[in-house]
Design a protein around this motif. Structure first.
Motif, PDB file in Angstrom:
ATOM      1  N   GLN A  72      -5.356  -0.340   2.638  1.00 44.88           N
ATOM      2  CA  GLN A  72      -5.027   0.470   3.805  1.00 44.88           C
ATOM      3  C   GLN A  72      -4.476   1.827   3.364  1.00 44.88           C
ATOM      4  OE1 GLN A  72      -5.669  -0.608   6.911  1.00 44.88           O
ATOM      5  NE2 GLN A  72      -6.375  -2.593   6.146  1.00 44.88           N
ATOM      6  N   ARG A  73      -4.588   2.819   4.238  1.00 44.34           N
ATOM      7  CA  ARG A  73      -4.098   4.163   3.953  1.00 44.34           C
ATOM      8  C   ARG A  73      -2.689   4.315   4.504  1.00 44.34           C
ATOM      9  NH1 ARG A  73      -7.671   8.985   3.252  1.00 44.34           N
ATOM     10  NH2 ARG A  73      -6.369  10.861   3.215  1.00 44.34           N
ATOM     11  N   GLU A 109      13.821   3.034  -7.389  1.00 47.43           N
ATOM     12  CA  GLU A 109      14.161   2.821  -5.986  1.00 47.43           C
ATOM     13  C   GLU A 109      12.900   2.543  -5.164  1.00 47.43           C
ATOM     14  OE1 GLU A 109      16.505   5.877  -4.289  1.00 47.43           O
ATOM     15  OE2 GLU A 109      18.054   5.807  -5.863  1.00 47.43           O
ATOM     16  N   PRO A 110      12.973   1.643  -4.179  1.00 53.07           N
ATOM     17  CA  PRO A 110      11.806   1.386  -3.313  1.00 53.07           C
ATOM     18  C   PRO A 110      11.518   2.582  -2.418  1.00 53.07           C
ATOM     19  CG  PRO A 110      13.746   0.259  -2.475  1.00 53.07           C
ATOM     20  CD  PRO A 110      14.148   0.841  -3.796  1.00 53.07           C
ATOM     21  N   GLN A 111      10.305   2.608  -1.895  1.00 54.75           N
ATOM     22  CA  GLN A 111       9.912   3.711  -1.027  1.00 54.75           C
ATOM     23  C   GLN A 111       9.228   3.162   0.215  1.00 54.75           C
ATOM     24  OE1 GLN A 111       7.844   6.912  -2.958  1.00 54.75           O
ATOM     25  NE2 GLN A 111       8.730   8.319  -1.478  1.00 54.75           N
ATOM     26  N   THR A 112       9.458   3.847   1.341  1.00 62.22           N
ATOM     27  CA  THR A 112       8.852   3.455   2.607  1.00 62.22           C
ATOM     28  C   THR A 112       7.506   4.139   2.771  1.00 62.22           C
ATOM     29  OG1 THR A 112      11.025   3.178   3.645  1.00 62.22           O
ATOM     30  CG2 THR A 112       9.126   3.429   5.106  1.00 62.22           C
ATOM     31  N   LEU A 113       6.490   3.349   3.103  1.00 59.80           N
ATOM     32  CA  LEU A 113       5.162   3.869   3.396  1.00 59.80           C
ATOM     33  C   LEU A 113       4.869   3.682   4.876  1.00 59.80           C
ATOM     34  CD1 LEU A 113       3.069   2.417   0.406  1.00 59.80           C
ATOM     35  CD2 LEU A 113       4.252   4.621   0.548  1.00 59.80           C
ATOM     36  N   TYR A 114       4.225   4.672   5.481  1.00 54.00           N
ATOM     37  CA  TYR A 114       3.895   4.666   6.904  1.00 54.00           C
ATOM     38  C   TYR A 114       2.378   4.569   7.047  1.00 54.00           C
ATOM     39  CZ  TYR A 114       8.621   6.571   7.347  1.00 54.00           C
ATOM     40  OH  TYR A 114       9.984   6.781   7.272  1.00 54.00           O
ATOM     41  N   ARG A 115       1.924   3.607   7.814  1.00 49.81           N
ATOM     42  CA  ARG A 115       0.489   3.400   8.005  1.00 49.81           C
ATOM     43  C   ARG A 115      -0.109   4.583   8.753  1.00 49.81           C
ATOM     44  NH1 ARG A 115      -4.211   2.681   7.705  1.00 49.81           N
ATOM     45  NH2 ARG A 115      -5.456   0.987   8.583  1.00 49.81           N
ATOM     46  N   VAL A 116      -1.186   5.167   8.208  1.00 48.42           N
ATOM     47  CA  VAL A 116      -1.902   6.266   8.856  1.00 48.42           C
ATOM     48  C   VAL A 116      -3.396   6.014   8.730  1.00 48.42           C
ATOM     49  CG1 VAL A 116      -0.099   8.001   8.472  1.00 48.42           C
ATOM     50  CG2 VAL A 116      -1.900   7.665   6.743  1.00 48.42           C
ATOM     51  N   ALA A 117      -4.154   6.622   9.602  1.00 47.24           N
ATOM     52  CA  ALA A 117      -5.611   6.539   9.533  1.00 47.24           C
ATOM     53  C   ALA A 117      -6.144   7.740   8.769  1.00 47.24           C
ATOM     54  CB  ALA A 117      -6.194   6.521  10.943  1.00 47.24           C
ATOM     55  N   ASP A 118      -7.329   7.584   8.185  1.00 42.28           N
ATOM     56  CA  ASP A 118      -7.983   8.711   7.527  1.00 42.28           C
ATOM     57  C   ASP A 118      -8.232   9.796   8.567  1.00 42.28           C
ATOM     58  OD1 ASP A 118      -9.452  10.439   5.999  1.00 42.28           O
ATOM     59  OD2 ASP A 118     -10.995   9.004   5.441  1.00 42.28           O
ATOM     60  N   ARG A 129      -2.089   3.333  -4.898  1.00 42.23           N
ATOM     61  CA  ARG A 129      -2.979   4.313  -5.531  1.00 42.23           C
ATOM     62  C   ARG A 129      -2.874   5.624  -4.760  1.00 42.23           C
ATOM     63  NH1 ARG A 129      -8.159   6.509  -5.710  1.00 42.23           N
ATOM     64  NH2 ARG A 129      -8.790   5.626  -3.701  1.00 42.23           N
ATOM     65  N   PHE A 130      -2.281   6.620  -5.399  1.00 39.74           N
ATOM     66  CA  PHE A 130      -2.064   7.903  -4.748  1.00 39.74           C
ATOM     67  C   PHE A 130      -3.384   8.646  -4.547  1.00 39.74           C
ATOM     68  CE2 PHE A 130       2.136   7.074  -6.623  1.00 39.74           C
ATOM     69  CZ  PHE A 130       2.918   7.240  -5.489  1.00 39.74           C
TER      70      PHE A 130
END
Length: 302
Positions: free
Chosen positions: A15-16, A27-36, A73-74
């Motif tokens: 997922q993106r 430190e952990p990091q927060t990722l926010y779900r986004v669409a392409d 994967r950035f």
């Protein structure tokens, strides 16, 4: 505290996602779900780079990932992975060190040399190998500022922010025939950092390049690539470039490299297959490192 003036996108478990700030070690990091395309749409809808920051924070699904999670994967900033409607291009001979005088305040703008490097999907991320032709003449790393633009449906470019890149190229081939062979010389892969700085093009960018061979430093030297190091005004360069309709195609993402200062080649050093190039942009707290990999010689089959 998270630095909300820096944005990135990545893929995680198919997922993106997007995130804010540079990852802090351990430190952990927060990722926010986004669409392409979600962030690109927010940018062109209005509000400039600030709209990108707001669009990330509006994400409804979030996940926490550990620092260095191998499943993250950035991605290059705002890369349209579904359509590959993106272009890597840039300017040559832009730095003051390559001129024998400073520009006059009212000097008429003369466009610098320009090139198209390839499609956005050709970009590589930190630690990924940069592939070159099988037998380069003399390779040159080039630490550069990369501006990111997104065209709206009417073809109007919207500035998103900037990141940093390594425009690896074969300067030896270029110098053999500067008027004809430069496009071939540029057919080496380019890397970018995934961090999009949501601000105007930087005035001052400084750091050091280290070329490692067999785990040891083989060459190192400093660099500068901010607007204050350029002979040309960034505004003049971009305004002239976007006067060309081909670069204003609707939806196109432009990664625009502003040129590099003198580097390892100018010190007589030769980059070899397997060397690791480390670009430490110390002024901005980011590092871009990539190994060099010579490609395999081949020809088209009839």
């Amino acid at each position: 505290m998270t630095d909300t003036s820096i944005l990135f996108e990545c893929e995680y478990r198919g997922q993106r996602y997007a995130g804010l700030g540079l990852p802090a070690p351990g430190e952990p990091q927060t990722l926010y779900r986004v669409a392409d395309g979600q962030l690109r749409a927010a940018l062109v809808a209005g509000g400039g780079p600030k709209a990108l920051r707001a669009a990330v924070a509006e994400g409804t699904e979030t996940v926490q990932v550990a620092a260095g999670d191998p499943e993250v994967r950035f991605l290059p900033p705002l890369l349209p992975t579904a359509s590959n409607n993106a272009l890597i291009n840039g300017f040559m001979g832009t730095h003051r060190t390559k001129f024998d005088r400073d520009p006059e305040p009212d000097e008429e703008f003369t466009p610098p040399n320009y090139y198209i490097k390839g499609f956005g999907s050709w970009l590589r991320m930190p630690d990924e190998p940069l592939t070159t032709p099988a037998d380069p003449v003399w390779l040159l790393e080039e630490p550069e500022v990369a501006l990111v633009y997104v065209n709206d449906d009417d073809g109007v470019p919207h500035y998103a922010g900037y990141t940093f890149g390594n425009d690896l190229n074969d300067i030896g081939l270029h110098l053999k025939n500067p008027w004809a062979w430069t496009p071939y010389a540029k057919l080496c892969e380019t890397s970018l950092t995934p961090w999009l700085f949501l601000d105007r093009p930087p005035r001052t960018v400084t750091g050091r390049v280290v070329i490692e061979r067999d785990g040891a430093t083989a060459w190192e030297g400093g660099f500068s690539c901010g607007a204050d190091s350029l002979y040309h005004r960034v505004e003049d360069m971009t305004q002239y470039l976007f006067s060309y309709p081909a670069l204003r195609r609707p939806g196109l993402v432009n990664y625009l490299l502003l040129g590099a200062d003198k580097a390892s080649y100018h010190d007589g050093f030769r980059i070899e297959d397997g060397d690791r190039m480390v670009i430490d942009v110390s002024s901005h707290g980011v590092v871009l490192a990539n190994p060099v990999r010579y490609g395999q010689a081949d020809t088209a089959r009839s």
